[in-house]
Design a protein around this motif. Sequence first.
Motif, PDB file in Angstrom:
ATOM      1  N   LEU A   7       0.856  -1.179   0.000  1.00  0.00           N
ATOM      2  CA  LEU A   7       0.000   0.000   0.000  1.00  0.00           C
ATOM      3  C   LEU A   7       0.895   1.234   0.000  1.00  0.00           C
ATOM      4  CD1 LEU A   7      -3.131   0.483   0.212  1.00  0.00           C
ATOM      5  CD2 LEU A   7      -2.751   0.933   2.638  1.00  0.00           C
ATOM      6  N   ARG A   8       0.849   1.982  -1.091  1.00  0.00           N
ATOM      7  CA  ARG A   8       1.669   3.198  -1.160  1.00  0.00           C
ATOM      8  C   ARG A   8       1.211   4.161  -0.072  1.00  0.00           C
ATOM      9  NH1 ARG A   8       3.048   5.466  -6.792  1.00  0.00           N
ATOM     10  NH2 ARG A   8       5.191   4.919  -6.261  1.00  0.00           N
ATOM     11  N   THR A   9       2.165   4.727   0.650  1.00  0.00           N
ATOM     12  CA  THR A   9       1.848   5.652   1.727  1.00  0.00           C
ATOM     13  C   THR A   9       2.305   7.062   1.349  1.00  0.00           C
ATOM     14  OG1 THR A   9       2.013   5.977   4.135  1.00  0.00           O
ATOM     15  CG2 THR A   9       4.008   5.217   2.996  1.00  0.00           C
ATOM     16  N   VAL A  10       2.254   7.980   2.289  1.00  0.00           N
ATOM     17  CA  VAL A  10       2.641   9.360   2.020  1.00  0.00           C
ATOM     18  C   VAL A  10       4.138   9.536   2.285  1.00  0.00           C
ATOM     19  CG1 VAL A  10       0.343  10.184   2.641  1.00  0.00           C
ATOM     20  CG2 VAL A  10       2.145  10.145   4.375  1.00  0.00           C
ATOM     21  N   SER A  11       4.693  10.675   1.938  1.00  0.00           N
ATOM     22  CA  SER A  11       6.088  10.959   2.243  1.00  0.00           C
ATOM     23  C   SER A  11       6.263  11.140   3.741  1.00  0.00           C
ATOM     24  CB  SER A  11       6.533  12.225   1.500  1.00  0.00           C
ATOM     25  OG  SER A  11       5.760  13.338   1.923  1.00  0.00           O
ATOM     26  N   ALA A  12       7.434  10.792   4.242  1.00  0.00           N
ATOM     27  CA  ALA A  12       7.752  10.912   5.669  1.00  0.00           C
ATOM     28  C   ALA A  12       6.592  10.427   6.544  1.00  0.00           C
ATOM     29  CB  ALA A  12       8.104  12.361   6.018  1.00  0.00           C
ATOM     30  N   PRO A  13       6.151   9.175   6.343  1.00  0.00           N
ATOM     31  CA  PRO A  13       4.940   8.716   7.014  1.00  0.00           C
ATOM     32  C   PRO A  13       5.097   8.523   8.515  1.00  0.00           C
ATOM     33  CG  PRO A  13       6.002   6.891   5.870  1.00  0.00           C
ATOM     34  CD  PRO A  13       6.751   8.137   5.486  1.00  0.00           C
ATOM     35  N   ASN A  14       4.101   8.954   9.248  1.00  0.00           N
ATOM     36  CA  ASN A  14       3.956   8.593  10.656  1.00  0.00           C
ATOM     37  C   ASN A  14       2.475   8.387  10.928  1.00  0.00           C
ATOM     38  OD1 ASN A  14       2.718  11.141  11.577  1.00  0.00           O
ATOM     39  ND2 ASN A  14       4.755  12.026  11.300  1.00  0.00           N
ATOM     40  N   CYS A  15       2.167   7.838  12.069  1.00  0.00           N
ATOM     41  CA  CYS A  15       0.817   7.347  12.343  1.00  0.00           C
ATOM     42  C   CYS A  15      -0.293   8.394  12.154  1.00  0.00           C
ATOM     43  CB  CYS A  15       0.785   6.760  13.749  1.00  0.00           C
ATOM     44  SG  CYS A  15      -0.765   5.957  14.135  1.00  0.00           S
ATOM     45  N   PRO A  16      -0.293   9.505  12.888  1.00  0.00           N
ATOM     46  CA  PRO A  16      -1.408  10.451  12.719  1.00  0.00           C
ATOM     47  C   PRO A  16      -1.477  11.058  11.332  1.00  0.00           C
ATOM     48  CG  PRO A  16       0.319  11.405  14.104  1.00  0.00           C
ATOM     49  CD  PRO A  16       0.641   9.953  13.932  1.00  0.00           C
ATOM     50  N   ARG A  17      -0.322  11.283  10.729  1.00  0.00           N
ATOM     51  CA  ARG A  17      -0.244  11.860   9.380  1.00  0.00           C
ATOM     52  C   ARG A  17      -0.926  10.942   8.359  1.00  0.00           C
ATOM     53  NH1 ARG A  17       3.258  15.383   6.498  1.00  0.00           N
ATOM     54  NH2 ARG A  17       4.000  14.612   4.477  1.00  0.00           N
ATOM     55  N   VAL A  18      -0.646   9.635   8.460  1.00  0.00           N
ATOM     56  CA  VAL A  18      -1.193   8.697   7.485  1.00  0.00           C
ATOM     57  C   VAL A  18      -2.627   8.305   7.816  1.00  0.00           C
ATOM     58  CG1 VAL A  18      -0.836   6.537   6.263  1.00  0.00           C
ATOM     59  CG2 VAL A  18       1.137   7.803   7.100  1.00  0.00           C
ATOM     60  N   TYR A  19      -2.908   8.041   9.089  1.00  0.00           N
ATOM     61  CA  TYR A  19      -4.276   7.648   9.438  1.00  0.00           C
ATOM     62  C   TYR A  19      -5.284   8.720   9.041  1.00  0.00           C
ATOM     63  CZ  TYR A  19      -4.132   3.085  11.635  1.00  0.00           C
ATOM     64  OH  TYR A  19      -4.030   1.724  11.840  1.00  0.00           O
TER      65      TYR A  19
END
Length: 386
Positions: free
Chosen positions: A49-61
């Motif tokens: 699953l492609r995620t966002v740049s510099a991913p962290n939990c609140p940012r991605v959720y």
Amino acid sequence: MAQGTATPKPRVVIIGVNGMELDVIRPLLLQGKMPNLSSVIKKGAYGKLRTVSAPNCPRVYSTIFTSTTPDEHGVTGFLVGGITANTNMLKEEPIWSMLSKKGVTVGMANVPATFPVMPVNGYMISGMLTRGKNCEDGVLCAPKLSEVEGGDAVYPVSMKAELLKNVGDFYIDCERMPSAEDLKGHEAETIDAWLKKVQLIRDQQTQLFDYLLEHHPTDFTWLGQSCEDRTGHWLYPIAPFNAGYNPRINAVRTEAFPDQYVAFDKVLGAVLKHVDDKTYVIIVSDHGIKPLREFEETDPHAHMDHEKTTPVVAKHDFADGDDVPGSFFAMGPGIKHGLRLMGFEASVYDIAPTILHIYGVDQPAQMHGHVLTEIFEGSDKKVAQR
């Protein structure tokens, strides 16, 4: 139309696993140590699953909730403008609100970045970033339900007393990682004690999920797990040549991180007991987690986690999110069996549109994702390789 004759709404159960790492899971699947996840794979679709740049939990959720970019939805990290990320920062409507407005009953428990809870057509129990006693900043702490401060952890509020009575005073989130000072000279003892606490928290969360699925069934249910990611940061089973390797810590419990997924599989098994072949089950992770790279040595915080005190050997907030993709698994009515999604065609932006599609709700204009039609029978999209 007479009551009771309406067509029942689809049932969807999502399990979010923070930082699920496919590179660690694959050998466990081959060894037969994750039979429940193996069953989901055989009965459904899976892939990166492609995620966002510099991913962290609140940012991605929050990206998953809204299918909008971090800059658009407003939750760009653990801290935003010096304040712990919270639902009051959301600038775009989340999936649970959209479904509630369409008459879909919603249940959410231990999902990160859902504090303070928001009104839904059902219930919501917050997860990671819940503030409470001895962790006022809300970052990586584990208040008990009775210790929550600075906002409501349960909606409706009246449900809190019911949970305390029938489930007990459970921990809202996973345990904060020990500091370098806590570890020094007591590495094995501290690691074992921390892992024991993690398992206690997971057992409590499993009991919570079991109770909610039994006594508060909803059309749409989202459950979350975060201990796996927390363990990976400092107990990833890295080799001596990896950056940051410390044999006094990293050679003590090399099975600790893989064992988190074996334990998660048991949680999954408890959830699957409450579903039938008419239920959609989706397992999704916000990102993966990988050992530090050689160039991370130039970063003064590379080996310290959020408190800048825990010796860290693995991370996920690499500038290139493709270094640490999330994971996606789905099974249910009309979903292809044994389907592997190749490459990075599926992304964290696609989860909300796909859920809306299942419920027959039109995707709003602000959403950037697309419906994962390729996982459903009748699709001949090239991305879907059987």
